[in-house]
Structure formats: structure tokens, C-alpha cells
Design a protein around this motif. Structure first.
Motif, PDB file in Angstrom:
ATOM      1  N   GLU A  45       6.430   1.341  -4.165  1.00 26.21           N
ATOM      2  CA  GLU A  45       5.755   2.335  -3.321  1.00 26.21           C
ATOM      3  C   GLU A  45       4.387   1.824  -2.860  1.00 26.21           C
ATOM      4  O   GLU A  45       3.831   2.304  -1.879  1.00 26.21           O
ATOM      5  CB  GLU A  45       5.572   3.644  -4.097  1.00 26.21           C
ATOM      6  CG  GLU A  45       6.873   4.403  -4.338  1.00 26.21           C
ATOM      7  CD  GLU A  45       7.435   5.002  -3.051  1.00 26.21           C
ATOM      8  OE1 GLU A  45       6.708   5.743  -2.383  1.00 26.21           O
ATOM      9  OE2 GLU A  45       8.595   4.706  -2.721  1.00 26.21           O
ATOM     10  N   ASP A  46       3.818   0.885  -3.626  1.00 30.92           N
ATOM     11  CA  ASP A  46       2.508   0.333  -3.243  1.00 30.92           C
ATOM     12  C   ASP A  46       2.612  -0.565  -2.007  1.00 30.92           C
ATOM     13  O   ASP A  46       1.625  -0.768  -1.298  1.00 30.92           O
ATOM     14  CB  ASP A  46       1.924  -0.484  -4.398  1.00 30.92           C
ATOM     15  CG  ASP A  46       1.248   0.405  -5.433  1.00 30.92           C
ATOM     16  OD1 ASP A  46       0.639   1.416  -5.037  1.00 30.92           O
ATOM     17  OD2 ASP A  46       1.343   0.079  -6.621  1.00 30.92           O
ATOM     18  N   ALA A  47       3.798  -1.126  -1.768  1.00 32.37           N
ATOM     19  CA  ALA A  47       3.966  -2.015  -0.607  1.00 32.37           C
ATOM     20  C   ALA A  47       4.302  -1.154   0.613  1.00 32.37           C
ATOM     21  O   ALA A  47       5.390  -1.237   1.188  1.00 32.37           O
ATOM     22  CB  ALA A  47       5.060  -3.045  -0.890  1.00 32.37           C
ATOM     23  N   GLY A  87      -7.815  -1.791  -6.206  1.00 29.62           N
ATOM     24  CA  GLY A  87      -6.777  -1.908  -5.173  1.00 29.62           C
ATOM     25  C   GLY A  87      -6.719  -3.253  -4.481  1.00 29.62           C
ATOM     26  O   GLY A  87      -6.171  -3.372  -3.379  1.00 29.62           O
ATOM     27  N   LYS A  88      -7.221  -4.301  -5.122  1.00 31.89           N
ATOM     28  CA  LYS A  88      -7.262  -5.640  -4.496  1.00 31.89           C
ATOM     29  C   LYS A  88      -5.862  -6.190  -4.222  1.00 31.89           C
ATOM     30  O   LYS A  88      -5.590  -6.711  -3.136  1.00 31.89           O
ATOM     31  CB  LYS A  88      -7.984  -6.647  -5.414  1.00 31.89           C
ATOM     32  CG  LYS A  88      -9.421  -6.297  -5.706  1.00 31.89           C
ATOM     33  CD  LYS A  88     -10.049  -7.287  -6.683  1.00 31.89           C
ATOM     34  CE  LYS A  88      -9.532  -7.185  -8.097  1.00 31.89           C
ATOM     35  NZ  LYS A  88      -9.863  -5.918  -8.776  1.00 31.89           N
ATOM     36  N   THR A  89      -4.991  -6.080  -5.229  1.00 31.39           N
ATOM     37  CA  THR A  89      -3.672  -6.697  -5.084  1.00 31.39           C
ATOM     38  C   THR A  89      -2.841  -5.946  -4.045  1.00 31.39           C
ATOM     39  O   THR A  89      -2.200  -6.560  -3.173  1.00 31.39           O
ATOM     40  CB  THR A  89      -2.959  -6.734  -6.451  1.00 31.39           C
ATOM     41  OG1 THR A  89      -3.814  -7.419  -7.370  1.00 31.39           O
ATOM     42  CG2 THR A  89      -1.631  -7.462  -6.379  1.00 31.39           C
ATOM     43  N   VAL A  90      -2.906  -4.630  -4.093  1.00 25.59           N
ATOM     44  CA  VAL A  90      -2.163  -3.824  -3.116  1.00 25.59           C
ATOM     45  C   VAL A  90      -2.697  -4.101  -1.697  1.00 25.59           C
ATOM     46  O   VAL A  90      -1.928  -4.244  -0.741  1.00 25.59           O
ATOM     47  CB  VAL A  90      -2.273  -2.315  -3.487  1.00 25.59           C
ATOM     48  CG1 VAL A  90      -1.717  -1.436  -2.393  1.00 25.59           C
ATOM     49  CG2 VAL A  90      -1.559  -2.056  -4.810  1.00 25.59           C
ATOM     50  N   THR A  91      -4.002  -4.227  -1.571  1.00 21.44           N
ATOM     51  CA  THR A  91      -4.588  -4.526  -0.257  1.00 21.44           C
ATOM     52  C   THR A  91      -4.146  -5.912   0.218  1.00 21.44           C
ATOM     53  O   THR A  91      -3.764  -6.085   1.382  1.00 21.44           O
ATOM     54  CB  THR A  91      -6.134  -4.460  -0.334  1.00 21.44           C
ATOM     55  OG1 THR A  91      -6.509  -3.147  -0.750  1.00 21.44           O
ATOM     56  CG2 THR A  91      -6.776  -4.780   1.005  1.00 21.44           C
ATOM     57  N   VAL A 108     -13.121  -1.220  -2.034  1.00 20.92           N
ATOM     58  CA  VAL A 108     -13.953  -0.214  -2.707  1.00 20.92           C
ATOM     59  C   VAL A 108     -13.117   1.042  -2.941  1.00 20.92           C
ATOM     60  O   VAL A 108     -12.617   1.644  -1.987  1.00 20.92           O
ATOM     61  CB  VAL A 108     -15.173   0.155  -1.839  1.00 20.92           C
ATOM     62  CG1 VAL A 108     -16.010   1.228  -2.539  1.00 20.92           C
ATOM     63  CG2 VAL A 108     -16.015  -1.075  -1.525  1.00 20.92           C
ATOM     64  N   ARG A 109     -12.980   1.422  -4.210  1.00 18.55           N
ATOM     65  CA  ARG A 109     -12.316   2.711  -4.498  1.00 18.55           C
ATOM     66  C   ARG A 109     -13.386   3.792  -4.398  1.00 18.55           C
ATOM     67  O   ARG A 109     -14.230   3.948  -5.271  1.00 18.55           O
ATOM     68  CB  ARG A 109     -11.668   2.699  -5.881  1.00 18.55           C
ATOM     69  CG  ARG A 109     -10.915   3.990  -6.161  1.00 18.55           C
ATOM     70  CD  ARG A 109     -10.223   3.953  -7.495  1.00 18.55           C
ATOM     71  NE  ARG A 109      -9.127   2.997  -7.541  1.00 18.55           N
ATOM     72  CZ  ARG A 109      -7.909   3.238  -7.051  1.00 18.55           C
ATOM     73  NH1 ARG A 109      -7.632   4.386  -6.481  1.00 18.55           N
ATOM     74  NH2 ARG A 109      -6.985   2.315  -7.131  1.00 18.55           N
ATOM     75  N   LEU A 110     -13.317   4.505  -3.295  1.00 10.66           N
ATOM     76  CA  LEU A 110     -14.419   5.381  -2.898  1.00 10.66           C
ATOM     77  C   LEU A 110     -14.767   6.426  -3.949  1.00 10.66           C
ATOM     78  O   LEU A 110     -15.928   6.661  -4.253  1.00 10.66           O
ATOM     79  CB  LEU A 110     -14.027   6.078  -1.584  1.00 10.66           C
ATOM     80  CG  LEU A 110     -15.152   6.598  -0.725  1.00 10.66           C
ATOM     81  CD1 LEU A 110     -16.101   5.470  -0.358  1.00 10.66           C
ATOM     82  CD2 LEU A 110     -14.595   7.241   0.521  1.00 10.66           C
TER      83      LEU A 110
END
Ligand SMILES: Nc1ncnc2c1ncn2[C@@H]1O[C@H](COP(=O)(O)OP(=O)(O)OP(=O)(O)O)[C@@H](O)[C@H]1O
Ligand SMILES: [Mg+2]
Length: 237
Positions: free
Chosen positions: A29-31, A74-78, A202-204
Motif C-alpha cells: 500500500e506504501d507504493a 518516510g524516506k524509503t516510501v518517498t 519531513v513528517r509534518l
């Protein structure tokens, strides 16, 4: 403190078949670029892609480090979704490099087994052709992290890393380096200094603003070219 995720398993990793992932469907779901390509989140990755491409009007091959102040932003998902958004452009080949040798995560999200990768490549035990695997998404390939080395920072700061990056730029239009969190681990700053640009995730909702500013300043002081920030964790994402 550096994470130990995935580093306690010392079982030797196998050499990959470069073709093994070409037929592996990506179902996480992350992709979102694959599983929800018309969603607002997928559109946000296309917007991010457009900003990065706009900074590169000559379409020169580019290496971009993706980092954040803290873990889990969220680096890897980004990295994965941005790679897929870039590869939607005509004649654009993109490589995701899992340069988080402390806590690799890219292969898991893509749904493929961990194999030898960057760590073995940098220590001279694997060739580039053996290390890079094509994905089922056209134009996208991955170079996994490989086994956790004892000296990740030395490997990433080595002359060999610079040579590998220049070789990769001959094969790919964009090379995205998924790096560890920058405040606790120096690797992201080291990579930022040798890459063309740095993207700060950045996780806001959770990351204190002062940490983001501190990270931005540190990356630039150490020679990185911060292209911009990518915000995750916004309500409605
Ligand atoms: N844009 C987003 N919106 C909401 N949640 C997200 C977003 N991107 C990632 N996540 C969630 O955040 C969590 C961490 O994501 P990810 O593994 O990409 O972080 P990371 O920064 O690579 O972590 P680490 O520092 O451990 O490498 C995952 O559960 C993922 O589902
Ligand atoms: Mg990660």
C-alpha cells in the motif's frame, strides 16, 4: 542512536539474479504509484518529480540523496514512489539505491528478498551488473543495501562510492539514494556532499521544526545542495 533494524540477522545474503524482480508484482500500500496511481498521494509524488525535473532543465543525469532529520519520516516510501514518478517520463531510467546500511527497507516495501547489494559492491565483492535488479515497473531498478557492514560511513565516504555513482550516472537518468536519518547518523551528510542534490523528507505532524532547520543547515554546511523538502503525514494522505 543508530537503529539495529535488520542488522541482527547475520545470515549471509545471496547474490541476486538481476532479472528476479522483473516479474514480482509490487503490492505494498506504501507504493501508491503502483497500487493507487490516480490517488492524491500519487499526484503529490508527480508534483515533487516535476519540481526536481524543473531544477534540471538540461536533463543531465542526477544523483539525489533522500534523507530526514529523524527516523521513520518516510524516506524509503518517498524514494520508491519518486523513482516511479520519474520513470513515467519518456526515456527516463531511474535507480533506487538503498543507502541506509543501518536499516535497509526498500526491498521489503517492493516485496522482494534482501540480496547482496551496495555494501558488497563497495567492498569489491560484487559487480555493478550483479548488484542492480530491474523491477516490474518499467524504467525502475534497485540496488539493495546488502549485508550490514561494520563500517558503513567509511564505505559510503570512500573513493569507490564516488566511482560507483559516476558509473551509475552513465546508466540511469536519476539515481535516488535512500539515506539514513541525518541528525543521528553522518552518512546522509557524507552522501549529500558527493551527490547533485538532497531532498529533505519531513513528517509534518511529529518532527519539531527546529530539527528540520538544524538538519537543513547541517547538510548545506557539509557541502550538500538541498533541493527542497517533501512533506509526509499530512491529514488526508
Ligand atoms: N507520505 C506519507 N504519508 C503517510 N505515511 C507515510 C508516508 N510516507 C511514509 N509513510 C509511512 O511512514 C512509515 C515509515 O516510512 P518509511 O519506511 O518510508 O520511513 P523511513 O524514513 O524510510 O524510515 P527509516 O528511518 O527507518 O529508514 C511507514 O509506515 C509508511 O507507511
Ligand atoms: Mg527507510
Amino acid at each position: 542512536m543508530p537503529t539495529t533494524k535488520n542488522t541482527t540477522d547475520n545470515a549471509p545474503l545471496q547474490v541476486a539474479d538481476p532479472e528476479e524482480a522483473r516479474k514480482t508484482p509490487i503490492t505494498s500500500e506504501d507504493a501508491v504509484m503502483v497500487t493507487h496511481p490516480r490517488s492524491p498521494r500519487a499526484e503529490q509524488y508527480r508534483t515533487l518529480r516535476n519540481s526536481i525535473v524543473a531544477l534540471n532543465p538540461e536533463s543531465a543525469p542526477r544523483t539525489v540523496v533522500i534523507t530526514s532529520a529523524l527516523k521513520g519520516e518516510g524516506k524509503t516510501v518517498t524514494s520508491i514512489n519518486l523513482a516511479m514518478a520519474l520513470a513515467e517520463m519518456p526515456n527516463t531510467r531511474v535507480l533506487i539505491v538503498d543507502a541506509n546500511l543501518h536499516a535497509p527497507g526498500a526491498e521489503e516495501i517492493i516485496g522482494m528478498p534482501r540480496r547482496q547489494g551496495l555494501s558488497e559492491l563497495l567492498s569489491g565483492r560484487l559487480s555493478l551488473d550483479q548488484a542492480v535488479r530491474s523491477l516490474s515497473v518499467a524504467g525502475v531498478a534497485i540496488l539493495g543495501a546488502g549485508a550490514a557492514p561494520k563500517n558503513p560511513s567509511e564505505l559510503l565516504a570512500s573513493d569507490r562510492m564516488k566511482i560507483v555513482l559516476s558509473q551509475l550516472k552513465q546508466r540511469f537518468n536519476y539515481v535516488l539514494l535512500d539515506a539514513p536519518e541525518a541528525l543521528a547518523i553522518s552518512d546522509a551528510s557524507l552522501l549529500g556532499a558527493i551527490a547533485d542534490g538532497v531532498l529533505l523528507v519531513v513528517r509534518l505532524s511529529t518532527t519539531p521544526r527546529q530539527y528540520v532547520e538544524q538538519t537543513h543547515t547541517m547538510l548545506e554546511t557539509l557541502g550538500g545542495n538541498v533541493l527542497g523538502t517533501c512533506v509526509t503525514g499530512v491529514a488526508g494522505d
